[in-house]
Design a protein around this motif. Sequence first.
Motif, PDB file in Angstrom:
ATOM      1  N   VAL A   1      -0.330   3.932 -39.734  1.00 55.90           N
ATOM      2  CA  VAL A   1      -1.710   3.535 -40.011  1.00 55.90           C
ATOM      3  C   VAL A   1      -2.057   2.269 -40.605  1.00 55.90           C
ATOM      4  O   VAL A   1      -1.456   2.102 -41.472  1.00 55.90           O
ATOM      5  CB  VAL A   1      -2.410   4.670 -40.562  1.00 55.90           C
ATOM      6  N   GLY A   2      -2.908   1.660 -40.182  1.00 54.32           N
ATOM      7  CA  GLY A   2      -3.143   0.022 -40.811  1.00 54.32           C
ATOM      8  C   GLY A   2      -2.211  -0.794 -40.679  1.00 54.32           C
ATOM      9  O   GLY A   2      -2.290  -1.649 -41.683  1.00 54.32           O
ATOM     10  N   ARG A   3      -1.380  -0.816 -39.964  1.00 57.65           N
ATOM     11  CA  ARG A   3      -0.300  -1.804 -40.042  1.00 57.65           C
ATOM     12  C   ARG A   3      -0.238  -2.704 -38.856  1.00 57.65           C
ATOM     13  O   ARG A   3       0.203  -3.996 -39.031  1.00 57.65           O
ATOM     14  CB  ARG A   3       1.036  -1.350 -39.985  1.00 57.65           C
ATOM     15  N   VAL A   4      -0.810  -2.398 -37.715  1.00 60.41           N
ATOM     16  CA  VAL A   4      -0.942  -3.153 -36.396  1.00 60.41           C
ATOM     17  C   VAL A   4      -2.021  -3.920 -36.337  1.00 60.41           C
ATOM     18  O   VAL A   4      -3.266  -3.337 -36.607  1.00 60.41           O
ATOM     19  CB  VAL A   4      -0.712  -2.413 -35.415  1.00 60.41           C
ATOM     20  N   ALA A   5      -1.931  -5.110 -35.972  1.00 60.46           N
ATOM     21  CA  ALA A   5      -3.089  -5.967 -35.662  1.00 60.46           C
ATOM     22  C   ALA A   5      -3.858  -5.676 -34.364  1.00 60.46           C
ATOM     23  O   ALA A   5      -3.275  -6.568 -33.401  1.00 60.46           O
ATOM     24  CB  ALA A   5      -2.645  -7.473 -35.991  1.00 60.46           C
ATOM     25  N   HIS A   6      -4.491  -4.769 -34.341  1.00 56.00           N
ATOM     26  CA  HIS A   6      -5.072  -4.508 -32.888  1.00 56.00           C
ATOM     27  C   HIS A   6      -5.988  -5.792 -32.391  1.00 56.00           C
ATOM     28  O   HIS A   6      -6.048  -5.777 -31.092  1.00 56.00           O
ATOM     29  CB  HIS A   6      -5.831  -3.241 -33.097  1.00 56.00           C
ATOM     30  N   GLY A   7      -6.534  -6.445 -33.338  1.00 59.69           N
ATOM     31  CA  GLY A   7      -7.288  -7.739 -32.783  1.00 59.69           C
ATOM     32  C   GLY A   7      -6.142  -8.715 -32.301  1.00 59.69           C
ATOM     33  O   GLY A   7      -6.851  -9.210 -31.082  1.00 59.69           O
ATOM     34  N   LEU A   8      -5.060  -8.785 -32.316  1.00 62.72           N
ATOM     35  CA  LEU A   8      -4.219  -9.509 -31.790  1.00 62.72           C
ATOM     36  C   LEU A   8      -3.623  -8.609 -30.484  1.00 62.72           C
ATOM     37  O   LEU A   8      -3.310  -9.377 -29.331  1.00 62.72           O
ATOM     38  CB  LEU A   8      -2.803  -9.961 -32.688  1.00 62.72           C
ATOM     39  N   VAL A   9      -3.452  -7.462 -30.707  1.00 59.71           N
ATOM     40  CA  VAL A   9      -3.054  -6.559 -29.488  1.00 59.71           C
ATOM     41  C   VAL A   9      -3.928  -6.810 -28.198  1.00 59.71           C
ATOM     42  O   VAL A   9      -3.556  -7.297 -27.060  1.00 59.71           O
ATOM     43  CB  VAL A   9      -2.954  -5.027 -29.906  1.00 59.71           C
ATOM     44  N   TYR A  10      -5.308  -6.573 -28.599  1.00 56.21           N
ATOM     45  CA  TYR A  10      -6.190  -6.798 -27.459  1.00 56.21           C
ATOM     46  C   TYR A  10      -6.360  -8.270 -26.973  1.00 56.21           C
ATOM     47  O   TYR A  10      -6.723  -8.536 -25.893  1.00 56.21           O
ATOM     48  CB  TYR A  10      -7.495  -6.351 -27.817  1.00 56.21           C
ATOM     49  N   GLY A  11      -6.276  -9.089 -27.960  1.00 55.97           N
ATOM     50  CA  GLY A  11      -6.345 -10.700 -27.616  1.00 55.97           C
ATOM     51  C   GLY A  11      -5.457 -10.939 -26.581  1.00 55.97           C
ATOM     52  O   GLY A  11      -5.786 -11.790 -25.499  1.00 55.97           O
ATOM     53  N   VAL A  12      -4.016 -10.474 -26.532  1.00 57.80           N
ATOM     54  CA  VAL A  12      -2.911 -10.723 -25.764  1.00 57.80           C
ATOM     55  C   VAL A  12      -3.362  -9.762 -24.470  1.00 57.80           C
ATOM     56  O   VAL A  12      -3.304 -10.601 -23.178  1.00 57.80           O
ATOM     57  CB  VAL A  12      -1.794 -10.273 -26.389  1.00 57.80           C
ATOM     58  N   PHE A  13      -3.587  -8.785 -24.519  1.00 60.14           N
ATOM     59  CA  PHE A  13      -3.614  -7.979 -23.339  1.00 60.14           C
ATOM     60  C   PHE A  13      -4.897  -8.155 -22.576  1.00 60.14           C
ATOM     61  O   PHE A  13      -4.761  -8.252 -21.276  1.00 60.14           O
ATOM     62  CB  PHE A  13      -3.405  -6.243 -23.900  1.00 60.14           C
TER      63      PHE A  13
END
Length: 559
Positions: free
Chosen positions: A407-419
């Motif tokens: 919880v709270g460690r993955v940068a989902h803003g970057l995840v979705y930015g790439v995907f």
Amino acid sequence: MSPRTTPRRRPARRLPATLAGATAGALVAGLAAMPAHAGSATDGPARPIGTVARTVGDARFAPGPCPRTADPIPDLARARCGTLTVPENRSWPKGPDKPEGPGGADDHQRPGNPEEPRAHRGRTITLAVAIMPAESRTPAPDPIVWFAGGPGDDAVSEIPMALAGGLNRDRDVIFMSQRGTYSADPVLTCPNIDEFNARALALVSNAPSTGRLHVEATRACRDRVDGTGADRGTYNDIESSADYEALRRTLGVRKWNVFGISYGTHLALNYMRLHPKGIRSVGIDGVLPPSLGGGAVTWKAAREGFDGLFKACAEQPACNTRYPNLKATFLRLVSELEADPITTTVTVPTHPEPVKVVLDGSNLVGWLTSATHVAAGVPRSLDELAHGNPQRIAEQLAGGKYSPQAVGRVAHGLVYGVFCSQWTPYESRADVIRGGRRAFPSFPRSMLANAPQLAWLHDDCRAWDVPPAPAWIRDVTRSDIPTLALSGGFDAQTAPSNGAYVARTLSRSHAVTVPYVAHVVFADSPCAQTITTSFFADPAAPDTRCLAGLQPPQFEIAP
């Protein structure tokens, strides 16, 4: 699965000059002049990298305190730390010096939009940097830069893995938090998504209602990211590659080596074609080619990793006798559970209340994708499930999702930015379904659009709403930079065959599969660590002799 190493020696096909320099050009004319290397004749006495403030173009490195981390990292006490400040968006029109991509003016980046909020124009972001010194008293002059997994993981958090593998034996190792990650500013983590992923264990994976809730969580994350003022369209491989090139130049490093794990291999393969001049060699472990990124290759990875594990059990007499036809058992269970899920409750040490788990076909596939890391217990767990006991598998699923580390460690803003800029614009739902059907022809159609690790991705990306990256982002990487492509025989997250795939167009490459190991072999295999460090010592001749002595795990045998 037998060890294999595949050296490649083919004539290099060079990239067009406009592509090779595309993102470097975005740092404007100041980057054209390479800074003097720390310790060169012009600098006087040698000074370790990371100890001098330096501005090059519109990027600045400044020494400073070491970054915050989610978990204690005692080794940071001897690190040299600082920050890199760079533009968030390098694509704003800049007059006659505006850079050109391979297909014309600025096609390497998101076009400047005059209607974009003014807060984004000229905005800078800050990336944390930590440099772990070499153990040797006479380190090699070319350091290693570490590209983290994910997307969305923080490189600084992976320092213990790198040091445990001896990566800093002869070279300094540089860790920089990729834009958006935990120790960067802004931080684009979204705990609400992590929390939803835990609660979703109580839902039927492929139900339309689950998909709607999934997208609601994504929209909430999008709103959180927008609330930071971040420009969602700039969190991608192209900007991140430029960030790393800016780091190299502001540190005054003439040549460095790149080591990327998991998603870091995806970034490394793009970085080496965008900014090749400063790279001595590249190691990639758990290979995810940008040209294949998406659901189809994820289905392929699951099939290859599962087959490697099932084959190892079949070849071990005790395992094969106790758990015969393990692959057929697994395939049957997936279809049965997708049609008729099992619901159970389990206790998780970090959660105060019992946790409900719906074990359907997709959750079983997701469990096995991760369980290849603890392969010795997989046959027993599947056998127990086949005999009506889902507890071991349910406990492992819940333990992973409800762990504080989840919880709270993955940068989902970057995840979705790439995907959402580099994957979904170039792969349709039909492509994903076809990939699933090729890998697992017996699986129900209801499962196939939601590939392992990528559930509801096309729906999420419509909500995320960023422009597609330029089409060349899906080209294969062609290079003559010496490259080591490492894969694990049990890797169900990035296909073992991906190493050989990328090696076809890397003329000075070695593709090595380490048997009986899951995703990111450097983390778990002393043999892989030896191969990696020997490669950086001599990129022409990595030492692979240890492969010959590797043995499969001793699978657990139930009474």
